[in-house]
Design a protein around this motif. Sequence first.
Motif, PDB file in Angstrom:
ATOM      1  N   VAL A 104       0.410   9.580  -6.736  1.00 40.74           N
ATOM      2  CA  VAL A 104       0.845   8.246  -7.149  1.00 40.74           C
ATOM      3  C   VAL A 104       0.654   8.157  -8.662  1.00 40.74           C
ATOM      4  CG1 VAL A 104       0.469   5.760  -6.946  1.00 40.74           C
ATOM      5  CG2 VAL A 104       0.226   7.223  -4.931  1.00 40.74           C
ATOM      6  N   PHE A 105       1.735   7.764  -9.354  1.00 43.24           N
ATOM      7  CA  PHE A 105       1.714   7.618 -10.803  1.00 43.24           C
ATOM      8  C   PHE A 105       1.992   6.168 -11.181  1.00 43.24           C
ATOM      9  CE2 PHE A 105       2.949  11.979  -9.975  1.00 43.24           C
ATOM     10  CZ  PHE A 105       2.206  12.707 -10.893  1.00 43.24           C
ATOM     11  N   HIS A 106       1.393   5.753 -12.305  1.00 45.78           N
ATOM     12  CA  HIS A 106       1.699   4.440 -12.855  1.00 45.78           C
ATOM     13  C   HIS A 106       2.967   4.532 -13.688  1.00 45.78           C
ATOM     14  CE1 HIS A 106      -2.016   2.810 -11.402  1.00 45.78           C
ATOM     15  NE2 HIS A 106      -2.746   3.614 -12.141  1.00 45.78           N
ATOM     16  N   LYS A 107       3.547   3.386 -14.034  1.00 46.32           N
ATOM     17  CA  LYS A 107       4.805   3.391 -14.780  1.00 46.32           C
ATOM     18  C   LYS A 107       4.673   4.025 -16.154  1.00 46.32           C
ATOM     19  CE  LYS A 107       4.358  -1.471 -16.042  1.00 46.32           C
ATOM     20  NZ  LYS A 107       5.002  -2.768 -15.877  1.00 46.32           N
ATOM     21  N   ASP A 108       3.436   4.146 -16.690  1.00 46.05           N
ATOM     22  CA  ASP A 108       3.238   4.835 -17.970  1.00 46.05           C
ATOM     23  C   ASP A 108       3.063   6.349 -17.772  1.00 46.05           C
ATOM     24  OD1 ASP A 108       0.671   5.144 -16.977  1.00 46.05           O
ATOM     25  OD2 ASP A 108      -0.325   4.132 -18.640  1.00 46.05           O
ATOM     26  N   HIS A 109       3.307   6.813 -16.544  1.00 48.85           N
ATOM     27  CA  HIS A 109       3.264   8.224 -16.134  1.00 48.85           C
ATOM     28  C   HIS A 109       1.840   8.776 -15.974  1.00 48.85           C
ATOM     29  CE1 HIS A 109       7.542   8.118 -16.783  1.00 48.85           C
ATOM     30  NE2 HIS A 109       7.360   7.814 -18.050  1.00 48.85           N
TER      31      HIS A 109
ATOM     32  N   ALA B 239       0.656  -0.784  -7.690  1.00 46.89           N
ATOM     33  CA  ALA B 239       0.967  -1.776  -8.721  1.00 46.89           C
ATOM     34  C   ALA B 239       2.468  -1.738  -8.994  1.00 46.89           C
ATOM     35  CB  ALA B 239       0.189  -1.462  -9.994  1.00 46.89           C
ATOM     36  N   SER B 240       2.975  -2.809  -9.556  1.00 48.61           N
ATOM     37  CA  SER B 240       4.383  -2.855  -9.927  1.00 48.61           C
ATOM     38  C   SER B 240       4.706  -1.694 -10.867  1.00 48.61           C
ATOM     39  CB  SER B 240       4.686  -4.184 -10.621  1.00 48.61           C
ATOM     40  OG  SER B 240       6.024  -4.221 -11.037  1.00 48.61           O
ATOM     41  N   GLY B 241       5.741  -0.945 -10.545  1.00 48.59           N
ATOM     42  CA  GLY B 241       6.151   0.187 -11.376  1.00 48.59           C
ATOM     43  C   GLY B 241       5.562   1.513 -10.968  1.00 48.59           C
ATOM     44  N   ASP B 242       4.591   1.520 -10.048  1.00 41.96           N
ATOM     45  CA  ASP B 242       4.040   2.787  -9.567  1.00 41.96           C
ATOM     46  C   ASP B 242       5.129   3.587  -8.866  1.00 41.96           C
ATOM     47  OD1 ASP B 242       1.537   2.123 -10.474  1.00 41.96           O
ATOM     48  OD2 ASP B 242       0.631   1.893  -8.485  1.00 41.96           O
TER      49      ASP B 242
ATOM     50  N   THR C 278       0.834  -1.197   0.000  1.00 44.48           N
ATOM     51  CA  THR C 278       0.000   0.000   0.000  1.00 44.48           C
ATOM     52  C   THR C 278       0.874   1.255   0.000  1.00 44.48           C
ATOM     53  OG1 THR C 278      -0.074   0.135   2.404  1.00 44.48           O
ATOM     54  CG2 THR C 278      -1.800  -1.199   1.330  1.00 44.48           C
ATOM     55  N   LEU C 279       0.224   2.383  -0.172  1.00 46.33           N
ATOM     56  CA  LEU C 279       0.933   3.663  -0.140  1.00 46.33           C
ATOM     57  C   LEU C 279       1.650   3.852   1.195  1.00 46.33           C
ATOM     58  CD1 LEU C 279       1.646   6.462  -1.256  1.00 46.33           C
ATOM     59  CD2 LEU C 279      -0.599   7.235  -0.484  1.00 46.33           C
TER      60      LEU C 279
ATOM     61  N   ILE D 240      -4.338  11.220  -6.122  1.00 47.33           N
ATOM     62  CA  ILE D 240      -3.720  12.155  -5.185  1.00 47.33           C
ATOM     63  C   ILE D 240      -4.357  11.871  -3.831  1.00 47.33           C
ATOM     64  CG2 ILE D 240      -3.311  14.573  -4.586  1.00 47.33           C
ATOM     65  CD1 ILE D 240      -3.730  15.203  -7.596  1.00 47.33           C
ATOM     66  N   TYR D 241      -3.523  11.656  -2.821  1.00 48.44           N
ATOM     67  CA  TYR D 241      -4.005  11.171  -1.538  1.00 48.44           C
ATOM     68  C   TYR D 241      -3.561  12.045  -0.382  1.00 48.44           C
ATOM     69  CZ  TYR D 241      -4.775   7.132  -4.459  1.00 48.44           C
ATOM     70  OH  TYR D 241      -5.180   6.307  -5.476  1.00 48.44           O
TER      71      TYR D 241
END
Length: 70
Positions: free
Chosen positions: A31-36, A58-61, A9-10, A41-42
Amino acid sequence: YYRWVNGMTLTDAVSSAGGLSVFADRSAIHVFHKDHSLAGIYDYDAILKHKIGDPILASGDYIFVGGSLD
């Protein structure tokens, strides 16, 4: 930097990175995914107070925490 594990988790990631500094903007953690693309926003304190859910990464976040020197 944090090492991702399934179900992380975050708050897990922030903790494994050593926590937030006193200068961190706790109200707007991005928090961004690997694809940007933006995952969300938390508000960190709202997560800790169980007012909102603790998002599962997720993997790559990756996480961006802004701050201020004020």
